[in-house]
Design an enzyme around this catalytic site. Sequence first.
Site, PDB file in Angstrom:
ATOM      1  N   GLY A  36     -33.807  14.021   9.726  1.00 55.27           N
ATOM      2  CA  GLY A  36     -32.828  12.991   9.375  1.00 55.27           C
ATOM      3  C   GLY A  36     -33.278  12.195   8.180  1.00 55.27           C
ATOM      4  O   GLY A  36     -34.196  12.567   7.450  1.00 55.27           O
ATOM      5  N   GLY A  38     -34.424   8.316   7.092  1.00 53.00           N
ATOM      6  CA  GLY A  38     -34.838   6.997   7.504  1.00 53.00           C
ATOM      7  C   GLY A  38     -34.604   5.986   6.398  1.00 53.00           C
ATOM      8  O   GLY A  38     -34.093   6.300   5.323  1.00 53.00           O
ATOM      9  N   GLY A  39     -35.012   4.747   6.653  1.00 50.65           N
ATOM     10  CA  GLY A  39     -34.787   3.679   5.689  1.00 50.65           C
ATOM     11  C   GLY A  39     -35.562   3.853   4.408  1.00 50.65           C
ATOM     12  O   GLY A  39     -35.233   3.256   3.391  1.00 50.65           O
ATOM     13  N   MET A  40     -36.626   4.649   4.421  1.00 48.95           N
ATOM     14  CA  MET A  40     -37.455   4.796   3.233  1.00 48.95           C
ATOM     15  C   MET A  40     -37.596   6.243   2.802  1.00 48.95           C
ATOM     16  O   MET A  40     -38.508   6.580   2.043  1.00 48.95           O
ATOM     17  CB  MET A  40     -38.833   4.185   3.482  1.00 48.95           C
ATOM     18  N   VAL A  43     -36.878  12.483   6.512  1.00 45.34           N
ATOM     19  CA  VAL A  43     -37.824  12.689   7.605  1.00 45.34           C
ATOM     20  C   VAL A  43     -37.763  14.150   8.038  1.00 45.34           C
ATOM     21  O   VAL A  43     -36.679  14.706   8.234  1.00 45.34           O
ATOM     22  CB  VAL A  43     -37.494  11.778   8.806  1.00 45.34           C
ATOM     23  N   LYS A  58     -42.545  11.847   6.629  1.00 52.85           N
ATOM     24  CA  LYS A  58     -41.531  11.130   5.865  1.00 52.85           C
ATOM     25  C   LYS A  58     -41.876  11.206   4.381  1.00 52.85           C
ATOM     26  O   LYS A  58     -42.922  10.725   3.942  1.00 52.85           O
ATOM     27  CB  LYS A  58     -41.443   9.677   6.301  1.00 52.85           C
ATOM     28  N   ASP A 151     -36.897  -5.620  10.644  1.00 50.08           N
ATOM     29  CA  ASP A 151     -35.685  -4.824  10.832  1.00 50.08           C
ATOM     30  C   ASP A 151     -35.625  -4.309  12.260  1.00 50.08           C
ATOM     31  O   ASP A 151     -35.413  -3.129  12.502  1.00 50.08           O
ATOM     32  CB  ASP A 151     -35.630  -3.668   9.829  1.00 50.08           C
TER      33      ASP A 151
END
Length: 906
Positions: A36, A38-40, A43, A58, A151
């Site tokens: 998927g 992720g925020g950064m 992944v 990641k 977060d």
Amino acid sequence: MSADALHSGENAAAESVGLHMIGRTLAHYEILDRLGKGGMGEVYLALDRKLDRKVALKVLPPELASDPELVERFEREAKTVAALNHPNIVTLHSVEEAGGVRFLTMERVEGEGLDRKIPRGGLPLERFFELAVPLVAAVATAHESGVTPRDLKPANLMVTHDGRLKVLDFGLAKLRERPASPAMEAPTEALTREGLVVGTVPYMSPEQLQGGTIDSRSDIFSLGIILYEMLTGRRPFAGKSSAEVISALLRDTPTPVEELRPRAPRQLARLVRRCLEKDAAQRLQSARDLLIELEEVRRESERDATAAGGTETRAAPRRKALGIAAAILAVLGATALAILWRQSPAEEAEPLAPLHLTKLTGAPGLEDEPAWSPDGKFLAYTTDQRGNLDILVQPIGGGQVIRAFESDADEAQPAFSPDGSQIAFVSARDRDGDLRPGIGWGPLTPLLIGGGGDLFVGPAFGGPALKLAEDAYSPAWSPDGRKIAFSSPGDGTSTISTVSASGGQLERLTTDDLAFQPAWSPDGSRIAYGAIETDSGEFDLRVIPAAGGPPKKIFGFPAGAQVLEPAWSADGAFLYFTSNLGGRYNIWRVRAPIDPDAEAGEPEQVTFGGGADVSVSVEPTSGRLAFSTVDVDVSLWQLDLGTGATRQITFETGHEGNAQASPDGRTLLVATDRRGEWEIWVYDLAGEALSAVGPSFSLDFPGLWSPDGKLVAYTRPGAARLPTVVYKELGSMSETVLLENGFGGEWSPDGAELLAMQFRPDGSGYTDIVAVSPEGKRVRRLTAGDAVSNFPTWSPDGREVMYNSTAGGIRKLWRLPAAGGDPEQVTFGPDEDSHPRWSRTDPNSVLFLRNHATLCLLDLSTGEVRELEPDLSSHFGLDYPSWSADGTHIYFSVAAKTGDVYVTEE
């Protein structure tokens, strides 16, 4: 990264930007799949070829990797996060670079996001605490290490397949924040653009939204939002757009928790409200303070038993189980295993009316097994107020409580006759005085397949009683009062029979291998009962014509789900029952159509309490319900064989037991849920917890010392939540897998092998005793035949093995040569013998448990069995006996069951 990003079972559709990475190798990491975004960054699932393990990898976006300032800050912050050591924080393994690509390697966590686990109406209170306490503890640990997550949201909280909570992306979100941010722009749902404070709008604090000073108190506000949502099933600040949500966060006061969930503890609602103060100075000032108060509320809630059932009910979804081991072990007397359920889409059904409950009893100890009188004016129930089990009759409108029968023996399971003049019940008065549970000592204690009692009938308010049947349980009257149905165990079986209320010949009604707890329909035409399919171990709810004939399966329960104590609704349209379909034991109901071809439909959950709601009884005229909410505390005790003195070692509220003494005799390995999750800990002999060893599958699975005391083996959840035996050096982080789909029993005296029990791969539920080499490469099968064999133990010289087995029907002790050979039965008779432990110092002495009620010593030279009688003052259950290193003391677990009776208001 979100929980979805790490959940390998729910991969997002691979986007073109990530496809080119699959199959590549970065350093020694082979990328296997895309998980998927992720925020950064992206992944991936990767294989670490050096350590031969799978990790989450990641890959950071190019704009971050190419900015020297951000790279420096990133590496500095990543070191801080990697230093965090908490079981509920996902582990960051390393920060690496290969081929110009910067990436993180992280612990691979499989599970489902908390946002997908919160039902409408909120989590059951017990489950709320199971998740909320470790969440707050993880945040407190991060804050005290100088890390501010910023977060926090349910999507970043993973609930693993074994029920644990893991916090993801700890502390890394703030790396997207520039030291000097430009003017605040209108936020969107997820604020991740460079120059903006990172966060997700519905879970942000007012100071985050306004560009103010951010510190740990901002996380307290986010925790308050999450706790509110876990309790109520909805967010405290809602809106149709991000702008409306922001407005609510800055200006609105949320609907109080107590309005949405009236039965939530007031202290808990107040605690959540303090977290949601808009002024940071008015909030709780630290996550540690929040944790301390939350744990105190949890303890008070458990003491007061306030979580008997929710005021909001709904059509409940059918749930799919992840294994059948729990049902198999439970039927055979082991403590029921904790099963984690996964929700499937709910089907539409007419909701039940909200329940309004009245707590009828409140005395210390146990009140259980309520039974209505036919006019609804009295309720009989079982209590242990005098130490033994008694039946009391209590007027609903107030008045003197009456002890129904004058006996000092255990008496339980009352059932009023249709005219209210008599009570059928189970008594041990003609035996040794003690009724024995047949399915462990948890919420299932109402003698599913019990022992030690006979069926009697006597005047409801006192007088001589008539014995109707021997070894008979769970009486149920026919509506005309002429017959009583009951269940009776046999050699590995249990059947439903009937007998005249005045005595006479028994008539067997069922041919099921395991049928139990009958309930006669209001019109007298049918009898409902629970059944277990012996081939699969799965529970069914069945109905059979009272006049005889083939039974009909009303509902077949998924593997691991149990159905207990069916009771008809007043109009005969529904069957109420106890089940763990929702993960906890609650009251459910399902339609019971008369037409044999009609579908019953899906079960509906009736109560939503966090405890165990059991023993439902339906008032015949109004349909009011009575049930009990029960709990069990398990503590560790010691018996001095020389003096006969006993002492309690542990006093925690919860479950602690299955102790194994270290070879030097100084410490104990103890199975405990002291932190809300099953773990193995090292305790000293005074009962003080010294250090955690590792996760455990349940109380059934002990930690095992190697003979030299350097290694510890234990059983933890493995792939597909199957029990997996591992070992490691004490204090080490690295573990070696010994055996999958089984659990450990005992190291050999020379340390060359570990005895274990292993489930057969055919799904039959049968188990074998095996011997495993320390490296796990050699597994010797010692037993054969269709039986459940477990709890193996070595002779002191390592030449023989003893274990308990159902090979002869009920569990008995067996022995065989350790090198292989024919097994020999050691104990005989009608009692259940289990949990053998061979003395380390006396080759002729074997400790074992009889009927989960008596500690016994078997002298192998004479065959004599000596019963040990620990000095315990209350009605109790025993389990998990073991020896001290020098053979002078015995350790064992004691269960104290508590409960109260609740009734629904008219």
